[in-house]
Design a protein around this motif. Structure first.
Motif, PDB file in Angstrom:
ATOM      1  N   ARG B  30       0.835  -1.213   0.000  1.00 23.32           N
ATOM      2  CA  ARG B  30       0.000   0.000   0.000  1.00 23.32           C
ATOM      3  C   ARG B  30       0.864   1.255   0.000  1.00 23.32           C
ATOM      4  O   ARG B  30       0.360   2.363   0.113  1.00 23.32           O
ATOM      5  CB  ARG B  30      -0.937   0.015   1.214  1.00 23.32           C
ATOM      6  CG  ARG B  30      -1.882  -1.160   1.325  1.00 23.32           C
ATOM      7  CD  ARG B  30      -3.175  -0.983   0.523  1.00 23.32           C
ATOM      8  NE  ARG B  30      -2.972  -1.137  -0.910  1.00 23.32           N
ATOM      9  CZ  ARG B  30      -2.853  -2.309  -1.539  1.00 23.32           C
ATOM     10  NH1 ARG B  30      -2.909  -3.432  -0.897  1.00 23.32           N
ATOM     11  NH2 ARG B  30      -2.665  -2.345  -2.853  1.00 23.32           N
ATOM     12  N   ASP B  32       2.613   2.293   2.361  1.00 23.93           N
ATOM     13  CA  ASP B  32       2.374   2.910   3.668  1.00 23.93           C
ATOM     14  C   ASP B  32       3.670   2.760   4.474  1.00 23.93           C
ATOM     15  O   ASP B  32       3.845   1.803   5.231  1.00 23.93           O
ATOM     16  CB  ASP B  32       1.200   2.209   4.354  1.00 23.93           C
ATOM     17  CG  ASP B  32       0.806   2.883   5.663  1.00 23.93           C
ATOM     18  OD1 ASP B  32       1.624   3.648   6.218  1.00 23.93           O
ATOM     19  OD2 ASP B  32      -0.321   2.626   6.127  1.00 23.93           O
ATOM     20  N   ARG B 159      -5.715   0.302  -4.349  1.00 18.12           N
ATOM     21  CA  ARG B 159      -4.983   1.552  -4.501  1.00 18.12           C
ATOM     22  C   ARG B 159      -3.765   1.507  -3.585  1.00 18.12           C
ATOM     23  O   ARG B 159      -3.694   0.707  -2.660  1.00 18.12           O
ATOM     24  CB  ARG B 159      -5.864   2.751  -4.137  1.00 18.12           C
ATOM     25  CG  ARG B 159      -7.054   2.950  -5.066  1.00 18.12           C
ATOM     26  CD  ARG B 159      -7.866   4.137  -4.599  1.00 18.12           C
ATOM     27  NE  ARG B 159      -7.064   5.353  -4.531  1.00 18.12           N
ATOM     28  CZ  ARG B 159      -7.026   6.278  -5.488  1.00 18.12           C
ATOM     29  NH1 ARG B 159      -7.754   6.134  -6.569  1.00 18.12           N
ATOM     30  NH2 ARG B 159      -6.266   7.360  -5.362  1.00 18.12           N
ATOM     31  N   ARG B 160      -2.846   2.373  -3.842  1.00 16.73           N
ATOM     32  CA  ARG B 160      -1.624   2.408  -3.034  1.00 16.73           C
ATOM     33  C   ARG B 160      -1.533   3.717  -2.268  1.00 16.73           C
ATOM     34  O   ARG B 160      -0.487   4.339  -2.201  1.00 16.73           O
ATOM     35  CB  ARG B 160      -0.415   2.210  -3.931  1.00 16.73           C
ATOM     36  CG  ARG B 160      -0.468   0.897  -4.673  1.00 16.73           C
ATOM     37  CD  ARG B 160       0.605   0.853  -5.706  1.00 16.73           C
ATOM     38  NE  ARG B 160       1.773   0.095  -5.281  1.00 16.73           N
ATOM     39  CZ  ARG B 160       2.911   0.063  -5.951  1.00 16.73           C
ATOM     40  NH1 ARG B 160       3.045   0.790  -7.047  1.00 16.73           N
ATOM     41  NH2 ARG B 160       3.929  -0.662  -5.525  1.00 16.73           N
ATOM     42  N   ASP B 161      -2.670   4.137  -1.736  1.00 19.84           N
ATOM     43  CA  ASP B 161      -2.685   5.341  -0.922  1.00 19.84           C
ATOM     44  C   ASP B 161      -3.818   5.213   0.097  1.00 19.84           C
ATOM     45  O   ASP B 161      -4.471   4.170   0.191  1.00 19.84           O
ATOM     46  CB  ASP B 161      -2.841   6.610  -1.780  1.00 19.84           C
ATOM     47  CG  ASP B 161      -4.066   6.548  -2.678  1.00 19.84           C
ATOM     48  OD1 ASP B 161      -5.061   5.878  -2.301  1.00 19.84           O
ATOM     49  OD2 ASP B 161      -4.042   7.153  -3.771  1.00 19.84           O
ATOM     50  N   ARG B 162      -4.081   6.251   0.828  1.00 22.96           N
ATOM     51  CA  ARG B 162      -5.052   6.180   1.912  1.00 22.96           C
ATOM     52  C   ARG B 162      -6.486   6.083   1.409  1.00 22.96           C
ATOM     53  O   ARG B 162      -7.416   5.936   2.215  1.00 22.96           O
ATOM     54  CB  ARG B 162      -4.920   7.400   2.823  1.00 22.96           C
ATOM     55  CG  ARG B 162      -3.548   7.568   3.447  1.00 22.96           C
ATOM     56  CD  ARG B 162      -3.154   6.442   4.350  1.00 22.96           C
ATOM     57  NE  ARG B 162      -3.919   6.335   5.575  1.00 22.96           N
ATOM     58  CZ  ARG B 162      -3.647   5.489   6.554  1.00 22.96           C
ATOM     59  NH1 ARG B 162      -2.623   4.644   6.440  1.00 22.96           N
ATOM     60  NH2 ARG B 162      -4.391   5.459   7.648  1.00 22.96           N
TER      61      ARG B 162
END
Lengths: 163, 172
Positions: B30, B32, B159-162
């Motif tokens: 992610r 993160d 998705r690769r964000d919040r």
């Protein structure tokens, strides 16, 4: 509840150690297979669908040690564990992805389901029986006949017979 | 959480260790990096083949390196934990990493890696975290991406964000 969780954890551990020893013997040498005595019962049976039901942990160690040099580097991933625990006996099915690789780039890959029977002994759970059902086999370099020259039955035929 | 039964205590320790291993994968997939950072103790070391150094340096390297693939998935399966002491353990995790993105020619490709994480875990201040990770490579493969299932806007994509569904659902 905690006893059930402990049993599951110890059973999973025994199975993971079984897979780890088989893989490591293809990197580190067949000596590591002696560790199978710590995860299998002495009278364990093993049916990999390759024509023979092997009787006894030491027999399986000897059979696997003989096969190991032909297997390439092996990497087993185990997942989807289902447990049926009844007192001191247990049945477990789990899925496996196996991949064999060789220096020249050849690859053999298979997806399989293991049916494993276990018994509780004084110091934990031991594997008492193993039956392998290969669900698919991907062998573009035709490595399987060289890995298992004594193969008398195709994996798929074994699977059909078992089901 | 702890238990007076040492067997249950060990089981809880294993679960905590496995959760850290899974969270590391979530963090990388992610992007993160705070989550990835939370999996390491201060001063932890990461030996990752293409990178060897401190965990903090690895994060700086990784956040630049991994974005070459728009999609990654690190799936961990067999995890074995050997306790060396009450507060130290070695964990070995088998896994497969999937990386999809353009190859050198720009065509879509899947880079698939079979690996083992060999981790030294320590419990400090009551928390199990990675003190030293060695990434052991077993095999790799690169395949061209063939036809894919036609997925329209009605499909929820990762998705690769919040904004990923995980965080919308309250995951951390």
């Amino acid at each position: 509840m905690s006893e059930m969780l402990l049993d599951r954890a110890q059973i999973t551990d025994a199975i993971h150690r079984y897979g780890d020893l088989l893989d490591r013997c293809t990197y580190e040498g067949t000596e590591v297979l002696a560790g199978l005595h710590d995860v299998m019962t002495p009278d364990a049976t093993v049916d990999y669908g390759i024509g023979t039901v092997h009787q006894g942990a030491q027999t399986w160690i000897d059979v696997f040690a003989e096969m190991a040099p032909r297997l390439g580097r092996v990497h087993h991933n185990y997942t989807n564990f289902l447990y049926d625990i009844d007192g001191d006996r247990a049945g477990v099915t789990y899925h496996a992805l196996a991949r064999h690789t060789w220096e020249n780039g050849d690859v053999y890959a298979a997806g399989a389901v293991f049916e494993v029977g276990l018994r509780r002994v004084a110091d934990g759970w031991r594997i008492a029986s193993i039956v392998l059902h290969v669900r698919y086999s991907d062998d573009p370099a035709e490595r399987l006949p060289r890995m298992l020259p004594g193969l008398t039955d195709s994996f798929i035929e074994h699977e059909r017979a078992a089901t | 959480m702890s238990s007076a039964d040492p067997r249950v205590a060990a089981l809880l320790d294993r679960e905590e260790i496995k959760e850290v291993i899974y969270r590391w994968c979530r963090g990388v997939d992610r992007l993160d990096w705070d989550l990835v950072r939370s999996c390491y103790h201060d001063g932890a070391v990461e030996d990752h083949g293409v990178f060897n150094g401190s965990a903090e340096e690895f994060i700086a390297f990784g956040r630049e390196f991994i974005v070459r693939w728009p999609h990654t998935m690190h799936a961990v399966m067999n995890v074995l934990v050997d306790f060396e002491a009450d507060d130290a353990a070695v964990a070995e995790s088998y896994g497969v990493g999937f990386h999809r993105g353009p190859d050198d020619s720009g065509a879509e490709a899947d880079v698939v890696v079979g690996f083992r994480y060999v981790d030294r875990f320590e419990r400090r201040g009551g928390a199990w975290k990675i003190a030293h990770r060695r990434m052991v490579f077993e095999w790799t493969r690169q395949d061209p991406v063939g036809e894919s299932w036609p997925m329209g806007d009605e499909y929820l994509m990762g998705r690769r964000d919040r904004a990923d569904a995980l965080y919308e659902a309250g995951g951390r």
